[in-house]
Motif scaffolding. Structure first.
Motif, PDB file in Angstrom:
ATOM      1  N   ARG A 104      49.655 -19.475 -17.600  1.00 30.41           N
ATOM      2  CA  ARG A 104      49.235 -19.734 -18.975  1.00 30.41           C
ATOM      3  C   ARG A 104      48.800 -21.185 -19.140  1.00 30.41           C
ATOM      4  N   SER A 105      49.554 -22.115 -18.556  1.00 28.81           N
ATOM      5  CA  SER A 105      49.203 -23.533 -18.657  1.00 28.81           C
ATOM      6  C   SER A 105      47.866 -23.821 -17.993  1.00 28.81           C
ATOM      7  N   ALA A 118      45.083 -22.239 -20.104  1.00 24.88           N
ATOM      8  CA  ALA A 118      44.867 -23.007 -21.331  1.00 24.88           C
ATOM      9  C   ALA A 118      44.113 -24.296 -21.043  1.00 24.88           C
ATOM     10  N   THR A 119      44.430 -24.956 -19.925  1.00 21.65           N
ATOM     11  CA  THR A 119      43.757 -26.212 -19.575  1.00 21.65           C
ATOM     12  C   THR A 119      42.276 -25.993 -19.339  1.00 21.65           C
ATOM     13  N   GLY A 137      40.505 -23.351 -20.153  1.00 21.85           N
ATOM     14  CA  GLY A 137      39.875 -22.796 -21.354  1.00 21.85           C
ATOM     15  C   GLY A 137      39.510 -23.881 -22.348  1.00 21.85           C
ATOM     16  N   LEU A 138      40.413 -24.862 -22.519  1.00 16.70           N
ATOM     17  CA  LEU A 138      40.146 -25.965 -23.440  1.00 16.70           C
ATOM     18  C   LEU A 138      38.976 -26.811 -22.946  1.00 16.70           C
ATOM     19  N   LEU A 150      48.345 -25.459 -27.485  1.00 17.48           N
ATOM     20  CA  LEU A 150      48.141 -24.621 -26.301  1.00 17.48           C
ATOM     21  C   LEU A 150      49.067 -24.985 -25.147  1.00 17.48           C
ATOM     22  N   VAL A 171      48.934 -27.900 -23.604  1.00 19.95           N
ATOM     23  CA  VAL A 171      48.256 -28.892 -22.775  1.00 19.95           C
ATOM     24  C   VAL A 171      48.619 -30.263 -23.324  1.00 19.95           C
TER      25      VAL A 171
END
Length: 441
Positions: free
Chosen positions: A211-212, A215-216, A218-219, A265, A267
């Motif tokens: 997930r981390s 999220a990284t 994706g951001l 998120l 991050v």
């Protein structure tokens, strides 16, 4: 409940002493051809446990730890300074190379990122993690931090050095800033992943790691591909009341929104601030971007960022918490690896010897990003306090070395890179002089 009058007075006094020390010593550092950031950190060292706290511990305690909430208030200012520093670093992002320099830039980018990162990762095998790991006790995250510290280059410091030398419009400067911008963005991805890994290991879950990581990336995709287009659509929209009410307020809202989104998120918030700067860089036309940079630079570099660097120095205790022998070994290894890789890469591209040395020196300046790396890793519990001091000093010394070498080359009258022979040296404006108002006859 608010602060009492005495507490507010003491808090403002602590800010005043740090701000004055950071700006004055930063100015003096520049006058002695040393990067300003070194003087700003030195301001905190003088006022911190290294000097003032060692000589007058009771007064130091009264001034900087005088009431329970003071540490949190100073920490808030510290975090705001870091957010502004990361945002300004994002504004320096250069996604394009000059024509003909693309192959050189990509080769330096690959060499100065991959090989030093791998060398730093392997170097941890010769270190004793028991003395260097932070409370998070994450060995993988620690290895990532070490690897980044070997590979990282400073956009703000190297840009400031080149600006002070008056060569910011040269081919050399544009190549270095472009490479460093992409280079540092990749490394901040690594730091964001290290933070996620540390949190995941504490919860013993592979799903948290995934997930981390998702999220990284994706951001990053949103901020580089989607957000600039959205901002271009709404910047001039007549329903965008905020941009008409306060242009600076609009920019700060974008900054806080991205930092908030990153935190939500999972991050690192500072990585969100960096991506906010890059998104703004890509979203605004040149004339409006100049206004953005000018608006944000004054408040950042006169107040928040000097205070941040001063508080970095305030946290260091070089009198008792600094392993000098290990630092010298680490400095030699980091400088030798990055310098050798960049030099050999340039020579393989058939660049002359002096240009190769100049590029190797520039890419070795770790400056602000090196300090941010150490402070973020320390705050996340990834590294110990002695190793935090080592990483900060590594950033300072390598920046001083790079600045001194480039200044020496420019003073000899030689170009930093072929093609810069006829480029005029444009010196920055000197400090403000408050002359007396002339009398009116």
């Amino acid at each position: 409940m608010g602060l009492t009058g005495i507490e507010m007075t003491r808090f403002l006094l602590s800010l005043l002493t740090l701000l004055v020390a950071a700006n004055v010593l930063g100015y003096l550092a520049e006058r002695f051809t040393v990067p300003r950031v070194i003087g700003e950190v030195a301001g905190g060292l003088v006022l911190g446990p290294t000097v003032f706290g060692h000589l007058a511990p009771d007064t130091f305690q009264w001034l900087y730890q005088g009431f329970p909430a003071q540490g949190k208030l100073l920490g808030l200012v510290y975090q705001l300074g870091l957010i502004f520093l990361m945002f300004n670093s994002g504004l320096k992002f250069q996604p394009k190379f000059n024509r003909g320099d693309t192959s050189i830039g990509l080769a330096i980018l690959a060499g100065s990122t991959l090989i030093p990162f791998a060398a730093g990762w392997m170097f941890t095998g010769f270190m004793n993690p028991a003395d260097l790991l932070g409370p998070a006790q994450s060995l993988v995250a620690f290895k990532i931090v070490v690897a980044i510290s070997i590979a990282v280059t400073s956009i703000p410091v190297i840009s400031k050095i080149l600006f002070d030398l008056g060569v910011m419009d040269t081919r050399f400067a544009k190549l270095v800033v472009a490479v460093a911008g992409i280079h540092d963005t990749l490394l901040w991805v690594g730091l964001a992943l290290a933070a996620g890994l540390a949190g995941a290991e504490s919860h013993q879950g592979i799903a948290t790691v995934l997930r981390s990581t998702g999220a990284t990336f994706g951001l990053i995709a949103v901020c580089l591909l989607v957000l600039p287009r959205v901002l271009r659509l709404i910047n001039g929209n007549r329903f965008n009341i905020l941009v008409r009410a306060s242009f600076l307020g609009y920019i700060l809202a974008i900054l806080l929104m991205l930092a908030l989104l990153a935190g939500y998120l999972g991050v690192d918030v500072m990585f969100g601030a960096l991506l906010a700067g890059i998104a703004v860089k890509l979203a605004f036309p040149e004339h409006l971007f100049d206004r953005v940079e000018n608006s944000i630079r004054e408040i950042s570099f006169s107040f928040f960022i000097p205070l941040y660097f001063a508080m970095v120095g305030l946290q260091l205790d070089l009198a008792r918490q600094f392993p000098l022998g290990f630092f010298l070994l680490y400095l030699f290894f980091a400088t030798a690896v990055q310098g050798t890789v960049v030099y050999l890469t340039c020579r393989l591209l058939h660049l002359d010897r002096l240009t190769s040395i100049n590029l190797a020196a520039a890419m070795n300046a770790r400056g602000g990003p090196g300090i941010v790396l150490s402070t973020v890793a320390f705050s996340l519990g990834l590294i110990s306090e002695p190793f935090f001091a080592v990483l900060v000093m590594l950033a300072l010394v390598t920046s001083w070395m790079a600045g001194s070498w480039l200044r020496f080359v420019v003073k000899t009258g030689r170009p930093l890179m072929p093609g810069d022979e006829k480029v005029a040296v444009v010196k920055p404006q000197e400090e403000v002089t408050l002359d007396a108002v002339p009398s009116v006859k």
